[in-house]
Design a protein around this motif. Sequence first.
Motif, PDB file in Angstrom:
ATOM      1  N   LEU A 263     115.868-104.273 -65.096  1.00  0.00           N
ATOM      2  CA  LEU A 263     116.842-103.356 -64.492  1.00  0.00           C
ATOM      3  C   LEU A 263     117.522-103.992 -63.284  1.00  0.00           C
ATOM      4  CD1 LEU A 263     114.749-100.060 -64.717  1.00  0.00           C
ATOM      5  CD2 LEU A 263     116.963-100.438 -65.828  1.00  0.00           C
ATOM      6  N   GLY A 267     120.743-106.127 -65.762  1.00  0.00           N
ATOM      7  CA  GLY A 267     121.632-105.008 -65.990  1.00  0.00           C
ATOM      8  C   GLY A 267     121.532-104.466 -67.405  1.00  0.00           C
ATOM      9  N   LEU A 268     120.480-103.717 -67.689  1.00  0.00           N
ATOM     10  CA  LEU A 268     120.289-103.153 -69.026  1.00  0.00           C
ATOM     11  C   LEU A 268     121.446-102.232 -69.394  1.00  0.00           C
ATOM     12  CD1 LEU A 268     116.460-102.355 -68.961  1.00  0.00           C
ATOM     13  CD2 LEU A 268     117.619-104.340 -69.960  1.00  0.00           C
ATOM     14  N   SER A 269     121.738-102.180 -70.697  1.00  0.00           N
ATOM     15  CA  SER A 269     122.855-101.396 -71.217  1.00  0.00           C
ATOM     16  C   SER A 269     122.496-100.935 -72.623  1.00  0.00           C
ATOM     17  CB  SER A 269     124.118-102.266 -71.253  1.00  0.00           C
ATOM     18  OG  SER A 269     123.964-103.265 -72.255  1.00  0.00           O
ATOM     19  N   TRP A 272     120.908-103.221 -75.413  1.00  0.00           N
ATOM     20  CA  TRP A 272     119.539-103.711 -75.318  1.00  0.00           C
ATOM     21  C   TRP A 272     118.563-102.839 -76.105  1.00  0.00           C
ATOM     22  CZ3 TRP A 272     117.258-107.906 -72.889  1.00  0.00           C
ATOM     23  CH2 TRP A 272     118.099-108.696 -72.086  1.00  0.00           C
ATOM     24  N   GLU A 284     110.517 -96.765 -63.761  1.00  0.00           N
ATOM     25  CA  GLU A 284     110.979 -97.485 -64.945  1.00  0.00           C
ATOM     26  C   GLU A 284     111.407 -96.518 -66.046  1.00  0.00           C
ATOM     27  OE1 GLU A 284     108.630-101.673 -65.139  1.00  0.00           O
ATOM     28  OE2 GLU A 284     107.375 -99.872 -65.254  1.00  0.00           O
ATOM     29  N   GLY A 287     114.825 -95.315 -64.969  1.00  0.00           N
ATOM     30  CA  GLY A 287     115.832 -96.374 -65.022  1.00  0.00           C
ATOM     31  C   GLY A 287     116.159 -96.788 -66.442  1.00  0.00           C
ATOM     32  N   LEU A 288     115.154 -96.922 -67.276  1.00  0.00           N
ATOM     33  CA  LEU A 288     115.393 -97.311 -68.665  1.00  0.00           C
ATOM     34  C   LEU A 288     116.179 -96.230 -69.395  1.00  0.00           C
ATOM     35  CD1 LEU A 288     115.002 -99.203 -71.044  1.00  0.00           C
ATOM     36  CD2 LEU A 288     112.710 -98.237 -71.385  1.00  0.00           C
ATOM     37  N   SER A 291     119.808 -96.249 -68.360  1.00  0.00           N
ATOM     38  CA  SER A 291     120.561 -97.454 -68.741  1.00  0.00           C
ATOM     39  C   SER A 291     121.224 -97.326 -70.107  1.00  0.00           C
ATOM     40  CB  SER A 291     119.626 -98.671 -68.764  1.00  0.00           C
ATOM     41  OG  SER A 291     118.783 -98.653 -69.909  1.00  0.00           O
ATOM     42  N   ALA A 293     119.701 -98.150 -72.825  1.00  0.00           N
ATOM     43  CA  ALA A 293     118.988 -99.057 -73.725  1.00  0.00           C
ATOM     44  C   ALA A 293     118.023 -98.278 -74.602  1.00  0.00           C
ATOM     45  CB  ALA A 293     118.246-100.118 -72.915  1.00  0.00           C
TER      46      ALA A 293
END
Length: 466
Positions: A263, A267-269, A272, A284, A287-288, A291, A293
């Motif tokens: 992250l 830069g996860l998107s 991913w 996490e 954030g995941l 993102s 992803a």
Amino acid sequence: MSTIYEVEHLHQPDGWLSPGYVEVGDDGIILSVSGTKPETKPVERLKGFGVPGLSNLHSHAFQRALAGRTEFVTTARAEDNLWTWRKEMYRMVDRLTPEDYEAIAALVYLEMLQFGMTAVCEFHYVHHLPGGEPHANAAEMSDRLVAAAAHTGLGLTLLPVLYAHGGIGKKLEATQRRFAHSVDDYLKLIETLRSRRVANPRLRVGVALHSLRAVTPDEARAALAGMKAIDPDARLHIHVSETTHEVAEVQAGLGARPVQWLLDNVGLSPDWCLVHATHLDASEIAGLAASGAVAGICPLTEATMGDGFFPLVEYDAAGGAWGIGTDSHYCTSTAEELRMLECGKRLELRRRNVIARPDSAHPEYEAHTGRVLFDTSLAGGEQASAQGGGALVAGRRADLVMLDPDSNPLLGHGPRTVLDAWILGGTQNPVRDVMVAGDWVIRDGHHPGAASIRDAYQRAMTRLVQ
């Protein structure tokens, strides 16, 4: 020219059409979907429940050869886990030939079709000869996977793996040399494989970083930048946070937990897919999910390895995308993987229907676990594979799976409960017919290449385990 199918019950993103009419063009793309019978063109009637084919978002096809061969302990390995299993896997890799690789993959891909999967993301890292020298054709092992997918009719998102180290700050082990590339050679392989798409319209090519243990930050950034220059829309996969050992090693070596490091640093998107992501903290998870992803969950492999439980309820509640893979192929059943995911959490949380949530604004609404599991994994699998299917709507690839209403699990069920019955009830496989890109690859449970595929697999196993 096109063909129109009248499907007794047709899955749609917002419900069912009973019946539904699907028009498929000669190019394998859905031209139209309707609840109204066309007056000017004949139709082919299909009895049962028509659902989209699922994309299996994580596979190591060759590991199917290990199923049932590592289920023992000795005084030397009294505490068995992923790392002791890996030693057995490496022993088998040392004997693996290109012919074996293709034969094993073909059987696995056949099984996926038989259970209603129409595409697979193949996380492929056995590239070279034993000892690490490249084959005369540097893409030899990759080409064997492409051939296996073409033989069976399965869509293939091939993910060659960048694997450069035996751990953070560690040299490769002898067997791992079969897996290793420099970043430059790795990107050359990507270019070569993309050229194979001309003859294989169901082939997609993406990038896989084995893990943050096996590539350095600089190698990861260079590979990702190189792939984005080649194909800005490529799918990007990585193993992450499968075990607590991995989390501790990455935290000690890179200064952050694996998902948090990604992250903060790449830069996860939505391009991913983070495979496993079993051990996440609250930050996490948030954030995941934010993102976009995909979390690539492999329930039966993770259970077989004793990895732990993915935080499904918390991650799904945060709006995170997820899908399922069959990884080491102890099982290739859509229903059994999703059943393990749901029922594992039921055991952990000691309550029922953990993934389905009621709608407070509509008290009469029934949230069905089977439908939630299937639809969510369907969307996550398509996002991770970019195969073009994932829904029976106009413009998508015509990947249609027919479930037999006369199979034991589905007897007496209608659209309201059929996905619950398939995923959570019974053991007989109800998949009867499978279409990939407009082509019927399985009819009445029969694949035309099944006998030869089984024979080739048997010969490979006889040689590998002698």
